[in-house]
Design an enzyme around this catalytic site. Structure first.
Site, PDB file in Angstrom:
ATOM      1  N   LYS A 246      14.043  22.716   4.558  1.00  0.00           N
ATOM      2  CA  LYS A 246      13.137  23.718   4.013  1.00  0.00           C
ATOM      3  C   LYS A 246      12.102  23.435   3.457  1.00  0.00           C
ATOM      4  CE  LYS A 246      16.977  27.103   3.057  1.00  0.00           C
ATOM      5  NZ  LYS A 246      16.686  28.221   4.111  1.00  0.00           N
ATOM      6  N   ARG A 320      26.112  31.200   9.206  1.00  0.00           N
ATOM      7  CA  ARG A 320      26.902  31.820  10.144  1.00  0.00           C
ATOM      8  C   ARG A 320      27.891  30.742  10.750  1.00  0.00           C
ATOM      9  NH1 ARG A 320      21.373  32.822  13.268  1.00  0.00           N
ATOM     10  NH2 ARG A 320      20.971  32.988  11.323  1.00  0.00           N
TER      11      ARG A 320
END
Length: 470
Positions: A246, A320
């Site tokens: 990130k 996920r």
């Protein structure tokens, strides 16, 4: 916060800040002294503009204003100005009282764990005098609201804790600590147990970290024979993004990436504390998504607990993955309904802004009820599509599935994440919903809450547990 009850605000003891409401512009605030009595006057606007959402903000603004002015004791009496609340007549006095108790507690919360306590203590309201007609049902409703607010605050405390102080193992401990003295069974699986089961998706996400992943199961049996409600919460205790690191703009708050887990933990604990007659299972897949020698690489293939293989095209789409194994694990409980909660996608935040979580489901009745409960609980949700047309986006090239679209498309990111989860949820054989709480991870302007975690969607999950009669 201690709450006492009195017939009239005129009877408030010395030292209490008394609150009165006016029809001045909403948000107008002034402190007035009349002899020895101190008043806080709040403008709430025109009576026809008042609704439940604004009433929630009003309750919070009373506490926030008192704290800012360093008052510790406050007295309120809403029934002196009934014309201001004519649009709330569809709510029972008990429901209004519950809203008051919940939002007083939420507004009173500050995350101070790592701060040095001031000599004069933290600015907080310690005593509230609720004035007006009072019955046992009203007093019980206020105290029930307080319990709900405290559960939300406990989730906020947990989510706000820095990643270095909240590893997967410590998150598992926090889950166990949350239900001390309550009839909830807590079991935590470590790396070796998960490896035996074949939970390759969770293990893959956590393999770059020095802190091993965990999988925690919370079992509350409040009913005898009914099939359980299963809740699963994403527990990424820190999300660096992995090798798809990130940027500095987005990495700062990534200790909050276990907010879904925090919400599930404290929704289950609250159901047990208030003795709800439902069976509820909480699943907490926890891992730290870090850059390390053993971190998964873009292009790696993981074998999930379901047996489906997953091509990892972006290591920052990790939530996920852990939820995929959790949803497969849920099958062993034969649930009547399953709901997962996750700070899953920035795309959902972009789509909805700061004030509602994204709701995804293939079951219209479940989605409709979630929307209604979101409105009444204060954890607002908005439904986004999960249509067949999106299913092609999660098909893999070199594996059964890919964790982001193979063409790296930036469109429909929130739905793509939900559609990935649907590939595992469809095997459950029961209604399922996914709540993407990325928009509600932190408090937003106008929330009248302290900075940091917002505690969504503890109130919605608890309302759903109580309401569901599948």
């Amino acid at each position: 916060m201690k709450i006492a009850f009195s017939k009239s605000i005129d009877d408030a003891p010395k030292g209490y800040l008394r609150v009165r409401l006016t029809q001045e512009e909403r948000g107008t605030k002034r402190f007035v002294r009349e002899g020895a009595i101190e008043w806080l006057e709040l403008g709430v606007g025109k009576p026809e503009d008042m609704n439940q959402r604004r009433f929630v903000s009003l309750c919070r603004s009373i506490i926030r204003a008192a704290k800012e002015a360093k008052y510790k004791k406050v007295a309120t009496q809403f029934d002196r100005t009934p014309e201001l609340f004519k649009n709330l007549q569809h709510l029972s006095p008990e429901k209004i009282s519950e809203i008051v108790g919940t939002n007083y507690e939420m507004a009173n919360f500050e995350f101070t764990t790592f701060k040095t306590k001031p000599k004069d203590g933290w600015p907080e309201v310690t005593d509230m005098l609720a004035c007006g007609r009072s019955y046992k049902s009203i007093e019980d409703a206020v105290r029930r609201g307080q319990e709900i607010g405290r559960a939300v605050n406990a989730a906020r405390e947990l989510a706000n804790t820095p990643g270095g102080d909240m590893t997967p193992r410590l998150l598992a401990k926090a889950a166990k600590d949350s239900v001390k003295g309550l009839p909830v069974k807590v079991t935590t699986l470590g790396r070796s147990e998960m490896k035996k089961l074949g939970m390759g998706a969770i293990l893959g996400v956590g393999q770059g970290s020095a802190h091993e992943p965990t999988f925690t199961v919370m079992e509350y049996r409040g009913a005898r024979k009914a099939k359980p409600i299963v809740l699963a919460g994403k527990g990424i205790t820190f999300d660096s993004g992995g090798l798809n690191l990130k940027t500095s703009d987005h990495i700062y708050e990534m200790h909050l990436d276990m907010s879904g887990a925090a919400a599930v933990i404290h929704a289950v604990a609250l159901a047990a504390r208030l003795k709800v007659k439902r069976n509820v299972i909480g699943l907490i897949p926890a891992a730290e998504n870090m850059v390390g020698n053993d971190a998964i690489r873009p292009g790696d293939v993981l074998r999930s607990l379901s047996g489906k293989t997953i091509e990892v095209l972006n290591t920052d789409a990790e939530g996920r993955l852990v939820l995929a194994d959790a949803l497969t694990y849920a099958k062993r409980f034969e649930p009547t309904v399953a709901v997962d909660v996750a700070t899953l996608t920035g795309a959902c935040h972009i789509a909805l802004g700061h004030y509602a979580s994204g709701l995804f489901s293939r079951d219209d009745a479940l989605a409709d009820r979630m929307l209604e409960l979101g409105e009444s609980s204060g954890d607002y949700v908005w439904r986004l599509p999960l249509w067949d047309e999106y299913e092609a986006s999660v098909k893999g090239v070199f594996a059964d599935l890919s964790n982001i679209p193979a063409d790296k498309s930036r469109y429909g990111g929130a739905t793509n994440g939900a559609m990935f989860l649907w590939q595992f949820a469809k095997e459950l054989g029961c209604p399922w919903a996914h709540i993407d709480i990325a928009p509600r991870m932190t408090s937003a302007p106008g929330d009248e809450l302290a900075k940091g975690a917002a505690g969504a969607p503890v109130r919605l999950l608890f309302s759903f547990i109580e309401d569901f009669d599948g």
